[in-house]
Design an enzyme around this catalytic site. Structure first.
Site, short mmCIF file in Angstrom:
data_model
loop_
_atom_site.label_atom_id
_atom_site.label_comp_id
_atom_site.label_asym_id
_atom_site.label_seq_id
_atom_site.Cartn_x
_atom_site.Cartn_y
_atom_site.Cartn_z
N ARG A 150 24.94 -25.38 22.11
CA ARG A 150 23.75 -26.06 22.57
C ARG A 150 23.57 -26.95 21.12
O ARG A 150 23.95 -28.05 21.01
CB ARG A 150 22.49 -26.12 22.49
CG ARG A 150 22.61 -25.90 24.25
CD ARG A 150 21.01 -25.97 24.27
NE ARG A 150 20.19 -26.68 24.63
CZ ARG A 150 18.87 -26.68 24.46
NH1 ARG A 150 17.96 -25.92 25.28
NH2 ARG A 150 18.55 -27.80 24.29
N ASN A 154 19.82 -33.23 15.35
CA ASN A 154 18.66 -34.06 15.96
C ASN A 154 18.98 -35.06 14.59
O ASN A 154 17.90 -35.43 15.35
CB ASN A 154 17.32 -32.33 15.23
CG ASN A 154 17.65 -31.46 15.73
OD1 ASN A 154 18.50 -31.20 17.43
ND2 ASN A 154 17.03 -30.19 15.45
C1 EPZ Z 1 12.20 -31.60 17.11
O1 EPZ Z 1 11.63 -31.33 18.45
C2 EPZ Z 1 13.47 -30.50 17.20
N1 EPZ Z 1 14.21 -31.37 18.28
C3 EPZ Z 1 13.00 -28.96 16.92
O2 EPZ Z 1 14.76 -28.50 16.70
C4 EPZ Z 1 12.68 -28.83 15.81
O3 EPZ Z 1 12.04 -27.68 15.42
C5 EPZ Z 1 11.11 -29.58 15.79
O4 EPZ Z 1 11.53 -30.75 15.64
C6 EPZ Z 1 10.10 -29.27 14.10
O5 EPZ Z 1 11.17 -29.60 13.47
C7 EPZ Z 1 14.63 -32.28 18.06
O6 EPZ Z 1 14.56 -32.98 16.60
C8 EPZ Z 1 16.38 -32.27 19.46
P1 EPZ Z 1 7.72 -31.75 17.47
P2 EPZ Z 1 10.06 -31.96 18.34
O7 EPZ Z 1 7.81 -33.39 18.17
O8 EPZ Z 1 10.52 -33.41 18.10
C9 EPZ Z 1 3.30 -30.36 19.22
C10 EPZ Z 1 16.42 -26.76 17.15
O9 EPZ Z 1 15.72 -25.96 17.14
N2 EPZ Z 1 3.39 -31.27 19.95
O10 EPZ Z 1 8.28 -32.19 15.50
O11 EPZ Z 1 10.24 -31.43 19.83
C11 EPZ Z 1 5.02 -29.76 19.41
O12 EPZ Z 1 4.98 -28.75 20.18
C12 EPZ Z 1 14.98 -27.68 17.63
O13 EPZ Z 1 16.85 -27.43 17.12
C13 EPZ Z 1 2.18 -31.63 21.23
O14 EPZ Z 1 1.66 -31.44 20.60
O15 EPZ Z 1 9.73 -31.03 17.97
C14 EPZ Z 1 4.60 -28.61 17.93
O16 EPZ Z 1 4.39 -27.15 17.77
C15 EPZ Z 1 13.82 -26.79 18.29
N3 EPZ Z 1 2.87 -33.01 21.14
C16 EPZ Z 1 4.49 -29.23 17.21
O17 EPZ Z 1 4.03 -30.35 17.71
C17 EPZ Z 1 3.00 -34.13 20.77
O18 EPZ Z 1 3.64 -34.96 21.84
C18 EPZ Z 1 5.95 -30.44 17.09
O19 EPZ Z 1 6.66 -30.62 17.49
C19 EPZ Z 1 4.58 -33.72 20.50
C20 EPZ Z 1 4.96 -32.49 19.90
#
Ligand code: EPZ
Length: 423
Positions: free
Chosen positions: A400, A23
């Site tokens: 992945r 990540n």
């Molecule tokens: C990152 O995802 C990681 N992925 C995820 O890793 C990890 O679970 C997550 O952060 C939380 O730590 C990568 O780094 C590639 P977020 P990301 O934006 O950035 C909501 C793994 O298994 N949200 O922090 O997509 C979202 O739906 C994975 O390696 C919005 O509502 O996570 C979630 O509920 C999967 N609107 C929360 O925020 C937005 O525009 C946190 O998501 C963006 C996010």
């Protein structure tokens, strides 16, 4: 499709090294779009997602060369600014090319990622952040189409803590005019890794690792060389492998500071550790009757308990003494592993975001299906402790995000074999 066959009941022993963080590596690959020339990243894990990110930037005109954990990226003056549906649907993190392309070239067209196995995962905050920097954005034919002559620094408050949203805005702001302040920014170590690389490229950023980050835009960034941070989620997964098999294993090449909350929870369970500068040994409890305690966990943004270790911790709780409650607050649908753990004999009552796990004395091997990356890891862990054979189907999810997972476990003495089979 490949599957893993795990014969449970083996005790593990020895040392295992943690790979570079997926990540972080993915974001660094997209950050390279901010500067022409050759970028060099070391400690990059050989993973499907890294391959997908490379394919995406290749489609934009970059050249990539990956050998022995070193990824070299040659970035030309880019003339194609489109991240196609075919590439983005394979990996949601592809949305992270939006900020760099928009700020450097004034235009980006990135396919909407769509939902995924762990929730709807909207990108509204990424879009709001780009708009705050002055971009004009429309959603057209399934694409985010973003334009800006020159992005302009501004203040932006993230409604929800978002790792990707923070990263996209940081990369966009690095080349914007003036100062950008990100409030309620994500504090994950991967954010700090990205900022460290942006700073090596010449960016002016302060406050990373806190909830307020300030970026003073500059005109030009230059490529640099960088070593990717250790994967804290892989490290946590390996420590839980030691815990669930009641083994003593030495997990090296990690950053103990990234795992504080996880270690606290494991200590509450009754496990003990020897912590060194870049390694943690989970110590074996010498009592043959040792059973770990059930401990409640609520997932939250860093520095609290990571959602990416929730499934693995739940696997551990299925064999604990007593009842634990696991609450998932980050994603709305991250309990897909529950039904599969139940197939192994676990006693779990899931509600939307809360699962009650009543610890059992044993699990029994069975065929199960991996549904996402961390769910797959949890099934492997449960399989290590189950009696008999657990066959984990659809293991491509694991590929992945875990480099040589079954090899690492085998080297510790686990019976884990990859076979191919029809799915
Ligand atoms: C990152 O995802 C990681 N992925 C995820 O890793 C990890 O679970 C997550 O952060 C939380 O730590 C990568 O780094 C590639 P977020 P990301 O934006 O950035 C909501 C793994 O298994 N949200 O922090 O997509 C979202 O739906 C994975 O390696 C919005 O509502 O996570 C979630 O509920 C999967 N609107 C929360 O925020 C937005 O525009 C946190 O998501 C963006 C996010």
């Amino acid at each position: 499709m490949d599957r893993l066959v795990v014969k449970g009941g083996q005790s593990l022993r020895g040392e295992v090294q943690v790979s570079g963080a997926k990540n972080s590596a993915l974001k660094l690959i997209f950050a390279s779009l901010l500067a022409e020339g050759e970028h060099v990243f070391r400690n990059v894990p050989a993973l499907k997602d890294v391959e997908s990110a490379c394919l995406l930037i290749q489609s934009l005109g970059c050249e990539t060369h990956f050998q022995n954990g070193t990824l070299r990226i040659k970035v030309p003056q880019i003339t194609n600014y489109e991240a196609s549906y075919d590439l983005v649907r394979k990996m949601r993190a592809s949305i992270l090319c939006l900020g760099p392309l928009l700020s450097k070239y004034g235009f980006a067209q990135v396919s909407l990622p769509g939902g995924c196995a762990i929730g709807t995962r909207p990108i509204d905050l990424h879009i709001a952040a780009m708009k705050a920097l002055g971009a004009q954005i429309e959603i057209k034919d399934g694409y985010v189409v973003a334009r800006a002559k020159k992005l302009k620094g501004s203040n932006f408050l993230f409604e929800t803590s978002t790792v990707g949203g923070t990263e996209n805005m940081l990369m966009a702001a690095a080349l914007a005019d003036g100062v950008t302040t990100l409030e309620n920014a994500a504090k994950e170590p991967e954010i700090i890794d990205l900022v460290n690389y942006l700073k090596m490229m010449g960016a002016r950023i302060s406050g990373e690792g806190t909830s307020v980050i300030q970026v003073t835009g500059i005109d030009r960034l230059k490529p640099a060389e960088f070593t990717v941070m250790p994967d804290r989620i892989e490290a946590g997964t390996l420590l839980i492998a030691g815990a669930i098999t009641k083994s003593e294993i030495h997990v090296s090449c990690l950053e103990p500071g990234h795992l504080e909350t996880v270690l606290t929870k494991l200590k509450d369970c009754g496990f003990s550790f020897h912590v060194e500068k870049n390694a943690i040994t989970i110590l074996q409890n010498k009592s043959a009757e040792f059973v770990w305690n059930a401990v409640d966990v609520t997932t939250q943004p860093y520095p609290l308990f990571p959602t990416d270790l929730q499934a693995q911790f739940m696997a551990l709780m299925t064999l604990a003494e007593g009842t634990s409650v696991i609450t998932e607050t980050v994603f709305e649908n991250r309990f897909m592993h529950v039904q599969e753990l139940i197939r192994l004999g676990a006693d779990i009552s899931p509600k939307t975001r809360v699962a009650v796990i009543r610890g059992k004395k044993i699990l029994n091997g069975a065929p199960v299906m991996a549904t996402d990356l961390r769910a797959s890891a949890s099934l492997v862990l449960a399989g290590l402790a189950a009696q008999g054979e657990t066959i984990i189907n659809r293991i491509y999810h694991l590929d992945r995000g875990y480099e040589k997972f079954e090899k690492k476990l085998s080297m510790l003495g686990a019976h884990v074999v990859r076979t191919s089979g029809s799915d």
